[in-house]
Design a protein around this motif. Sequence first.
Motif, PDB file in Angstrom:
ATOM      1  N   SER A 114       0.514  -1.485  -0.113  1.00  0.00           N
ATOM      2  CA  SER A 114      -0.291   0.499  -0.561  1.00  0.00           C
ATOM      3  C   SER A 114       0.648   1.154   0.527  1.00  0.00           C
ATOM      4  O   SER A 114      -0.036   1.883   0.226  1.00  0.00           O
ATOM      5  N   CYS A 115       1.741   1.739   0.484  1.00  0.00           N
ATOM      6  CA  CYS A 115       2.825   2.193   0.561  1.00  0.00           C
ATOM      7  C   CYS A 115       4.284   2.619  -1.270  1.00  0.00           C
ATOM      8  O   CYS A 115       4.624   1.656  -0.825  1.00  0.00           O
ATOM      9  N   ARG A 116       3.504   2.925  -1.887  1.00  0.00           N
ATOM     10  CA  ARG A 116       4.476   2.904  -3.272  1.00  0.00           C
ATOM     11  C   ARG A 116       6.006   3.629  -2.686  1.00  0.00           C
ATOM     12  O   ARG A 116       6.806   3.492  -3.160  1.00  0.00           O
ATOM     13  N   ARG A 117       6.473   4.381  -2.155  1.00  0.00           N
ATOM     14  CA  ARG A 117       7.339   4.714  -1.383  1.00  0.00           C
ATOM     15  C   ARG A 117       8.364   3.680  -1.154  1.00  0.00           C
ATOM     16  O   ARG A 117       9.842   3.644  -1.358  1.00  0.00           O
ATOM     17  N   CYS A 118       8.047   3.206  -0.549  1.00  0.00           N
ATOM     18  CA  CYS A 118       8.593   2.237   0.499  1.00  0.00           C
ATOM     19  C   CYS A 118       8.880   1.012  -0.166  1.00  0.00           C
ATOM     20  O   CYS A 118       9.515  -0.007  -0.500  1.00  0.00           O
ATOM     21  N   GLY A 119       7.426   0.692  -1.238  1.00  0.00           N
ATOM     22  CA  GLY A 119       7.663  -0.401  -2.516  1.00  0.00           C
ATOM     23  C   GLY A 119       9.287   0.280  -3.319  1.00  0.00           C
ATOM     24  O   GLY A 119      10.032  -0.904  -3.919  1.00  0.00           O
ATOM     25  N   PHE A 120       9.542   1.330  -3.425  1.00  0.00           N
ATOM     26  CA  PHE A 120      10.132   1.733  -4.566  1.00  0.00           C
ATOM     27  C   PHE A 120      11.896   1.516  -3.842  1.00  0.00           C
ATOM     28  O   PHE A 120      12.743   1.391  -4.414  1.00  0.00           O
ATOM     29  N   GLU A 121      11.704   1.884  -2.940  1.00  0.00           N
ATOM     30  CA  GLU A 121      13.063   1.663  -1.545  1.00  0.00           C
ATOM     31  C   GLU A 121      13.578   0.048  -2.108  1.00  0.00           C
ATOM     32  O   GLU A 121      14.748  -0.136  -1.988  1.00  0.00           O
ATOM     33  N   ALA A 122      12.419  -0.468  -1.675  1.00  0.00           N
ATOM     34  CA  ALA A 122      12.515  -2.102  -2.215  1.00  0.00           C
ATOM     35  C   ALA A 122      12.886  -2.548  -3.056  1.00  0.00           C
ATOM     36  O   ALA A 122      14.185  -3.589  -3.055  1.00  0.00           O
ATOM     37  N   GLY A 123      12.395  -1.687  -4.298  1.00  0.00           N
ATOM     38  CA  GLY A 123      12.977  -2.411  -5.029  1.00  0.00           C
ATOM     39  C   GLY A 123      14.157  -1.050  -5.635  1.00  0.00           C
ATOM     40  O   GLY A 123      15.151  -2.812  -6.816  1.00  0.00           O
ATOM     41  N   ALA A 124      14.956  -0.297  -5.149  1.00  0.00           N
ATOM     42  CA  ALA A 124      15.750   0.108  -5.269  1.00  0.00           C
ATOM     43  C   ALA A 124      16.792  -0.813  -4.960  1.00  0.00           C
ATOM     44  O   ALA A 124      17.811  -1.609  -5.549  1.00  0.00           O
ATOM     45  N   TYR A 125      16.977  -1.615  -3.447  1.00  0.00           N
ATOM     46  CA  TYR A 125      17.433  -1.769  -2.562  1.00  0.00           C
ATOM     47  C   TYR A 125      17.717  -4.151  -3.900  1.00  0.00           C
ATOM     48  O   TYR A 125      18.935  -4.276  -3.746  1.00  0.00           O
ATOM     49  N   ARG A 126      16.961  -3.901  -4.182  1.00  0.00           N
ATOM     50  CA  ARG A 126      16.746  -5.489  -4.889  1.00  0.00           C
ATOM     51  C   ARG A 126      17.288  -4.986  -6.208  1.00  0.00           C
ATOM     52  O   ARG A 126      18.227  -5.840  -6.324  1.00  0.00           O
ATOM     53  N   GLU A 127      17.074  -4.073  -6.275  1.00  0.00           N
ATOM     54  CA  GLU A 127      18.090  -3.856  -7.618  1.00  0.00           C
ATOM     55  C   GLU A 127      19.083  -3.987  -7.683  1.00  0.00           C
ATOM     56  O   GLU A 127      20.330  -4.577  -8.730  1.00  0.00           O
ATOM     57  N   LEU A 128      19.999  -3.203  -6.815  1.00  0.00           N
ATOM     58  CA  LEU A 128      21.400  -3.092  -6.269  1.00  0.00           C
ATOM     59  C   LEU A 128      22.244  -4.145  -6.318  1.00  0.00           C
ATOM     60  O   LEU A 128      23.162  -4.530  -6.097  1.00  0.00           O
ATOM     61  N   ILE A 129      21.066  -4.961  -5.205  1.00  0.00           N
ATOM     62  CA  ILE A 129      21.624  -6.311  -4.931  1.00  0.00           C
ATOM     63  C   ILE A 129      21.579  -6.795  -5.798  1.00  0.00           C
ATOM     64  O   ILE A 129      23.044  -8.153  -6.696  1.00  0.00           O
ATOM     65  N   ALA A 130      20.866  -7.292  -6.994  1.00  0.00           N
ATOM     66  CA  ALA A 130      20.821  -8.513  -8.581  1.00  0.00           C
ATOM     67  C   ALA A 130      22.366  -7.728  -8.874  1.00  0.00           C
ATOM     68  O   ALA A 130      22.924  -8.869  -9.756  1.00  0.00           O
ATOM     69  N   SER A 131      22.716  -6.772  -8.885  1.00  0.00           N
ATOM     70  CA  SER A 131      23.757  -6.042  -9.769  1.00  0.00           C
ATOM     71  C   SER A 131      24.783  -6.654  -9.125  1.00  0.00           C
ATOM     72  O   SER A 131      25.359  -6.277  -9.801  1.00  0.00           O
ATOM     73  N   LEU A 132      25.075  -6.228  -7.937  1.00  0.00           N
ATOM     74  CA  LEU A 132      25.945  -6.624  -7.204  1.00  0.00           C
ATOM     75  C   LEU A 132      26.295  -7.991  -7.300  1.00  0.00           C
ATOM     76  O   LEU A 132      27.608  -8.957  -7.415  1.00  0.00           O
ATOM     77  N   GLY A 133      25.084  -9.446  -7.500  1.00  0.00           N
ATOM     78  CA  GLY A 133      25.301 -10.506  -8.154  1.00  0.00           C
ATOM     79  C   GLY A 133      25.765 -11.028  -9.770  1.00  0.00           C
ATOM     80  O   GLY A 133      26.174 -11.357  -9.786  1.00  0.00           O
ATOM     81  N   ARG A 134      25.576  -9.742  -9.800  1.00  0.00           N
ATOM     82  CA  ARG A 134      25.843  -9.841 -11.427  1.00  0.00           C
ATOM     83  C   ARG A 134      27.427  -9.280 -11.589  1.00  0.00           C
ATOM     84  O   ARG A 134      28.611  -9.938 -12.733  1.00  0.00           O
ATOM     85  N   ILE A 135      28.369  -8.474 -11.263  1.00  0.00           N
ATOM     86  CA  ILE A 135      28.758  -8.395 -11.437  1.00  0.00           C
ATOM     87  C   ILE A 135      29.963  -9.592  -9.908  1.00  0.00           C
ATOM     88  O   ILE A 135      31.906  -8.375 -10.274  1.00  0.00           O
ATOM     89  N   ARG A 136      29.407  -9.938  -9.615  1.00  0.00           N
ATOM     90  CA  ARG A 136      30.152 -10.885  -8.943  1.00  0.00           C
ATOM     91  C   ARG A 136      31.585 -11.512  -9.674  1.00  0.00           C
ATOM     92  O   ARG A 136      31.818 -11.651 -10.701  1.00  0.00           O
ATOM     93  N   PRO A 137      32.618 -11.266  -9.430  1.00  0.00           N
ATOM     94  CA  PRO A 137      33.951 -11.615 -10.085  1.00  0.00           C
ATOM     95  C   PRO A 137      33.384 -13.735 -10.613  1.00  0.00           C
ATOM     96  O   PRO A 137      33.213 -14.114  -9.362  1.00  0.00           O
TER      97      PRO A 137
END
Lengths: 93, 204
Positions: A48-71
């Motif tokens: 029900s909260c877009r702002r927190c939903g976007f925060e969660a999405g941003a962290y998920r994107e960051l973590i997914a990106s870190l997984g992709r740059i894993r050596p």
Amino acid sequence: MILGSTFRRKAPNADMYKCRHVARVLQAYVDGEVDDTTARKVSVHLESCRRCGFEAGAYRELIASLGRIRPSVDPETVENLRRFADRIDEIGD
Amino acid sequence: MTTVGSMDQPPDSRFEPDGGRAAFDLYVKPEIDVLYRVALSLTRSQHDAEDLVQDTLLRAYRSIGRFDGRFPRAWLLTIMRNANMNRHRRRRPTLLRDEAAAHDRLAETPADAAGPEDIVVDGSLDPAVKAAFSALPDRLQSVVTLVDLDGLSYKEAADALGTPVGTVMSRLHRARKRMREHLAKAGILDARHRSDATETGGGQ
């Protein structure tokens, strides 16, 4: 299963999390490191909260990106270690 | 005689004279990949990481009789942490039995496995995230590497680093916030979400 009990004591309403409460546990929630009760409450809030939903999405994107740059690891080294483990009884005794 | 416990099976051949070997195969060998990744994170050197894993495997083999069979990864990460501390104290030249082969391998492989040539870059976000990650201080990088790159839980990362779980959590969360700020300055991720949030409103 780390943050639930501490957080519950401070929540003014056991059934409703507000943004400031979610902010405290959001990263642990995204990591799957909160208990089931906390996870459910955060999930309800995010629906029900877009702002927190976007925060969660941003962290998920960051973590997914870190997984992709894993050596990548050198497969030959890992294979050497497996061979070392295979003859550990000769080496380790 | 080993005293290795079992979660699903009654004590069996693992308690026989060769039980230590069986327990080692069951509990330790499946973790070699993870151990090597964590060792790379701890040592930042392919050569040292390989040595550290070998040291860890030897220590695990010698103490498998005292392992109760529960949480093998946590047990092994604790062994690795202690082995790494000992390495810093004593700085033995090498644990490799076949030094010639080790030198050959070193000549064929890069000194640092985390070199940029190994990084898979995908899209515009990833290079920026890599820059944000590189800008973190070592202490924060270590935790991000163990949890976000190597896939350890908070508890496992704490075992590897020898710090309380709360310390792992606070460092990890601080590190990600810093990376978000870094990305936001570059107009990435945060800005994109902020524009979405403006359209839809929200906040309670």
